[in-house]
Design an enzyme around this catalytic site. Sequence first.
Site, mmCIF file in Angstrom:
data_model
loop_
_atom_site.group_PDB
_atom_site.id
_atom_site.type_symbol
_atom_site.label_atom_id
_atom_site.label_comp_id
_atom_site.label_asym_id
_atom_site.label_seq_id
_atom_site.Cartn_x
_atom_site.Cartn_y
_atom_site.Cartn_z
ATOM 1 N N LYS A 37 0.814 -1.197 0.000
ATOM 2 C CA LYS A 37 0.000 0.000 0.000
ATOM 3 C C LYS A 37 0.862 1.268 0.000
ATOM 4 O O LYS A 37 0.434 2.332 -0.391
ATOM 5 C CB LYS A 37 -0.863 0.011 1.272
ATOM 6 C CG LYS A 37 -1.827 -1.135 1.382
ATOM 7 C CD LYS A 37 -2.519 -1.080 2.755
ATOM 8 C CE LYS A 37 -3.342 -2.321 2.956
ATOM 9 N NZ LYS A 37 -3.874 -2.383 4.348
ATOM 10 N N GLY A 38 2.107 1.128 0.462
ATOM 11 C CA GLY A 38 2.928 2.289 0.778
ATOM 12 C C GLY A 38 3.158 3.279 -0.343
ATOM 13 O O GLY A 38 3.344 4.472 -0.095
ATOM 14 N N GLU A 94 8.248 2.074 -5.479
ATOM 15 C CA GLU A 94 8.240 1.678 -4.063
ATOM 16 C C GLU A 94 8.255 2.911 -3.162
ATOM 17 O O GLU A 94 8.787 3.956 -3.543
ATOM 18 C CB GLU A 94 9.496 0.848 -3.750
ATOM 19 C CG GLU A 94 9.226 -0.623 -3.544
ATOM 20 C CD GLU A 94 8.511 -0.958 -2.229
ATOM 21 O OE1 GLU A 94 7.617 -0.203 -1.792
ATOM 22 O OE2 GLU A 94 8.847 -1.995 -1.651
ATOM 23 N N ASP A 98 14.836 -0.410 2.022
ATOM 24 C CA ASP A 98 15.515 -0.471 3.322
ATOM 25 C C ASP A 98 16.570 -1.586 3.255
ATOM 26 O O ASP A 98 17.688 -1.360 2.783
ATOM 27 C CB ASP A 98 14.427 -0.716 4.379
ATOM 28 C CG ASP A 98 14.944 -0.804 5.800
ATOM 29 O OD1 ASP A 98 16.057 -0.341 6.072
ATOM 30 O OD2 ASP A 98 14.233 -1.344 6.663
ATOM 31 N N LYS A 126 17.002 4.077 2.179
ATOM 32 C CA LYS A 126 17.852 3.972 3.380
ATOM 33 C C LYS A 126 19.062 3.142 2.986
ATOM 34 O O LYS A 126 19.150 1.958 3.317
ATOM 35 C CB LYS A 126 17.090 3.234 4.489
ATOM 36 C CG LYS A 126 16.014 4.005 5.194
ATOM 37 C CD LYS A 126 15.599 3.219 6.450
ATOM 38 C CE LYS A 126 14.206 3.545 6.891
ATOM 39 N NZ LYS A 126 13.716 2.632 7.949
ATOM 40 N N PHE A 147 12.785 5.209 11.387
ATOM 41 C CA PHE A 147 11.500 4.685 10.956
ATOM 42 C C PHE A 147 10.587 5.855 10.613
ATOM 43 O O PHE A 147 10.324 6.723 11.451
ATOM 44 C CB PHE A 147 10.855 3.803 12.030
ATOM 45 C CG PHE A 147 9.686 3.060 11.480
ATOM 46 C CD1 PHE A 147 9.872 1.899 10.733
ATOM 47 C CD2 PHE A 147 8.398 3.543 11.658
ATOM 48 C CE1 PHE A 147 8.787 1.218 10.186
ATOM 49 C CE2 PHE A 147 7.310 2.867 11.113
ATOM 50 C CZ PHE A 147 7.511 1.706 10.381
ATOM 51 N N ARG A 160 -0.818 6.885 7.032
ATOM 52 C CA ARG A 160 -0.564 6.914 5.577
ATOM 53 C C ARG A 160 -1.064 8.213 4.949
ATOM 54 O O ARG A 160 -0.609 8.615 3.898
ATOM 55 C CB ARG A 160 -1.268 5.741 4.891
ATOM 56 C CG ARG A 160 -0.727 4.370 5.262
ATOM 57 C CD ARG A 160 -1.280 3.328 4.289
ATOM 58 N NE ARG A 160 -1.140 1.970 4.778
ATOM 59 C CZ ARG A 160 -0.042 1.218 4.624
ATOM 60 N NH1 ARG A 160 1.006 1.696 4.000
ATOM 61 N NH2 ARG A 160 0.006 -0.022 5.091
#
Length: 174
Positions: A37-38, A94, A98, A126, A147, A160
């Site tokens: 979902k990001g 994306e 990470d 990251k 984070f 979100r």
Amino acid sequence: MKVLIDEQSIKNRVAEVAKQIDSDFANKDFILVCILKGAFMFTAELAKNIKSENVSFEFMAVSSYGNEKRSSGKIKIVKDIDVDVQGKNIVIIEDIVDTGLTMEFLVGYFKNKGANCIKVCALLDKKDCRKVEARVDYCCFDIEDRFVIGYGLDYAQKYRNLPYIAEYTGGNNE
Ligand code: 5GP
């Protein structure tokens, strides 16, 4: 929470990246694959800025995190794309790269399906947190090992909707 990247800075940078994608794929068909979902908000902002008439959009959902803050390393396809990608040009969209495990999985997945060209576009990178090599062709912002939430990114499915990117500093109940 602490704001790291404000709304206007995101808009400006996403517009630049969209321009770059447009120019790299000039006169070529290409598919932007939004990883749910990001990446939903990032993909929408990119879409508004891409001028090409040869772009289409697909949506795919993978899971690896659950409610935890670090990747479990086990990636599962929750929703697959609806088209055959054999011979197609793909840009994977994306939210954040990470450890690189998700991207390694996704690139391998599209390679196996016979995609012609596979590029990776990430809102955030990251870089220092990689466990496996993962190349990001179009990166909006490099960030340190923190984070982050907002602009599509969640903590336990919340935040979100924030129009900016913030560092999550609270406990589970914040
Ligand atoms: P990787 O497989 O590269 O370790 O992680 C990729 C996925 O982990 C991202 O698509 C995202 O869902 C999640 N992730 C990694 N870092 C963060 C972060 O700082 N905040 C949030 N909300 N998700 C993250």
